[in-house]
Scaffold this active site. Structure first.
Site, short mmCIF file in Angstrom:
data_model
loop_
_atom_site.label_atom_id
_atom_site.label_comp_id
_atom_site.label_asym_id
_atom_site.label_seq_id
_atom_site.Cartn_x
_atom_site.Cartn_y
_atom_site.Cartn_z
N ASN A 1 0.81 -1.14 -0.11
CA ASN A 1 -0.11 -0.03 -0.13
C ASN A 1 0.72 1.38 -0.05
OD1 ASN A 1 -2.16 1.61 0.24
ND2 ASN A 1 -3.08 0.54 1.93
N ASN B 1 1.72 3.43 1.98
CA ASN B 1 2.32 3.97 3.16
C ASN B 1 3.28 2.84 3.60
OD1 ASN B 1 0.62 2.24 3.95
ND2 ASN B 1 -0.10 3.18 6.02
N LYS B 2 3.24 1.54 2.86
CA LYS B 2 4.20 0.59 3.51
C LYS B 2 5.74 0.93 2.92
CE LYS B 2 1.39 -1.40 5.82
NZ LYS B 2 -0.01 -1.84 5.39
N VAL B 3 6.58 -0.06 3.47
CA VAL B 3 8.05 0.11 3.19
C VAL B 3 8.29 0.24 1.64
CG1 VAL B 3 10.21 -0.85 3.22
CG2 VAL B 3 8.65 -0.96 5.29
N ILE B 4 7.76 -0.48 0.72
CA ILE B 4 7.60 -0.35 -0.57
C ILE B 4 6.15 -0.31 -1.02
CG2 ILE B 4 9.67 -1.65 -0.83
CD1 ILE B 4 8.02 -3.59 -2.51
#
Ligand SMILES: *Cc1c(COP(=O)(O)O)cnc(C)c1O
Length: 385
Positions: A186, A188-191
């Site tokens: 998503n 906002n995730k790390v990738i």
């Protein structure tokens, strides 16, 4: 003054280049060479045999639970300290979630309460389809204990590693734990692939079933033949291109998040009543989000006062996840709790942690925090403590 987000996407020239290549290749569909390459790269990064790229982490949880046998009348044990998607996916299958409290230091599911919940449910004759462990804010759950408990109970384990890509535990990568694991890409995730997810497993049949269920459960014949209800959950080839570019940069993006953690550690060092959440055991963490835990009696201020000070500078912060057993939508759902998730929810605050933060943005965040910490108690709103 632009808004500083908790975890904004980190997109550069390589991502543009890969997306354009995907578009020009003509593979503008939920299949194609970029999807295949992304799956191979994900499996390798997470030390798994198979990865199936899907349209979201939630979709991956849903299909994983279906394949583990979650159906109406069965139970799935879920940590109460998590994002709602973990519990929602259980409800999609018709199974019933049961919530379990967390370890007070890591916020991850408490192994002894999990054990207690499984024994209690069994004593009552309940049928348990699966346990989901969540790697909260990227810190891997206590898998040594949880895997053993699940094995002894004969219950499959699904690892919700949505927040944990790039983390590890005792040398094993996040995503390698449990019968299957789930990732999220998503925004906002790390990738990020803007939206996307994956299911990881070492079981070939399991991976094939997820691929089949996620592509409308089409039987391998030329006419459309269906013997089961399927889902349209595959990832676009264009978004897989974005994911491939992001994955190439995973190590440097995690390094940046770790550096941001170190800066917070320094800014808060010596501040009475403030601990870096999970900070005592983060050597293998991707540091997806850095949060603080505030003892408001010792600190003489509350996390929402810092939240207000940062918001005045257009800086986003957020409390830790509101526990599932406190959510109106899950009222009446059984919970094995002893107050630890509630305490973390009341005392925690997640701070901007994204790898795309510029030095000027980092300076704005830290200057605001330092000013807040140095302000007389009265100005922090100490009268409300
Ligand atoms: C983000 C997240 C999900 C859901 O992933 P999506 O890709 O947004 O559907 C599930 N579980 C946890 C713990 C998450 O943080």
């Amino acid at each position: 003054m632009g808004k500083i987000y908790l975890s904004a996407p980190d997109i550069g020239a390589r991502e543009e280049e890969m997306c354009i290549a995907a578009l020009r290749s003509g593979w503008v569909a939920p299949m194609g060479p970029m999807v295949d390459a992304f799956e191979t790269a994900l499996a390798q990064t997470c030390g798994r045999q198979y990865a199936v790229a899907l349209s979201s982490g939630t979709a991956a949880l849903h299909l994983g639970l279906l394949e583990l046998g979650a159906v109406p009348g069965k139970y799935v044990v879920v940590p109460t300290m998590t994002f709602a998607a973990t519990a929602n996916a259980v409800v999609y299958t018709g199974a019933t979630p049961v919530f379990v409290d967390c370890d007070p230091l890591t916020g991850n599911m408490s192994p002894d309460l999990l054990d207690e919940a499984l024994h209690q449910l069994r004593r009552e004759g309940s049928d348990i389809a699966a346990v989901i462990a969540v790697d909260l804010l990227g810190h891997c759950a206590d898998y040594e204990a949880i895997e053993e408990i699940c094995l002894n109970a004969g219950v499959p384990l699904l690892s919700d590693a949505a927040e944990a890509l790039g983390s590890g535990r005792v040398g094993r990568p996040a995503g390698s734990f449990g019968d299957a694991a789930v990732l999220s890409f998503n925004g906002n995730k790390v990738i990020s692939t803007s939206g996307g997810g994956a299911l990881l497993t070492d079981d070939q049949r399991f991976a094939e079933r997820i691929r089949y269920l996620g592509s409308q459960a089409r039987q391998p014949v030329s006419h459309y033949q269906h013997t089961e209800i399927g889902y349209n959950y595959r990832l676009s080839n264009v978004l897989a291109a974005l994911g491939l570019a992001q994955l190439e940069r995973l190590t440097s993006m995690v390094a940046r998040r770790r550096q941001l953690r170190a800066q917070y550690r320094e800014t808060f060092s010596g501040t009475e009543g403030v601990q870096l959440f999970q900070g005592h055991c983060d050597v293998e963490d991707n540091c997806w989000l850095t949060a603080i835990v505030v003892d408001s009696v010792e600190a003489r201020w509350k996390p929402n006062e810092l939240e207000t000070a940062l918001a005045a500078q257009n800086v986003e912060t957020r409390p830790l996840w509101k526990p599932m057993h406190q959510q109106p939508v899950f009222a009446g759902i059984r919970a094995f709790v002893r107050g630890d998730a509630d305490r973390l929810f009341a005392s925690g605050l997640a701070l901007p942690s994204g790898s795309a933060l510029t030095p000027a943005e980092v300076a704005r965040v830290h200057d605001t925090i330092r000013e807040f910490l140095a302000a007389p108690l009265r100005e922090k709103g100490a009268s409300r403590v």
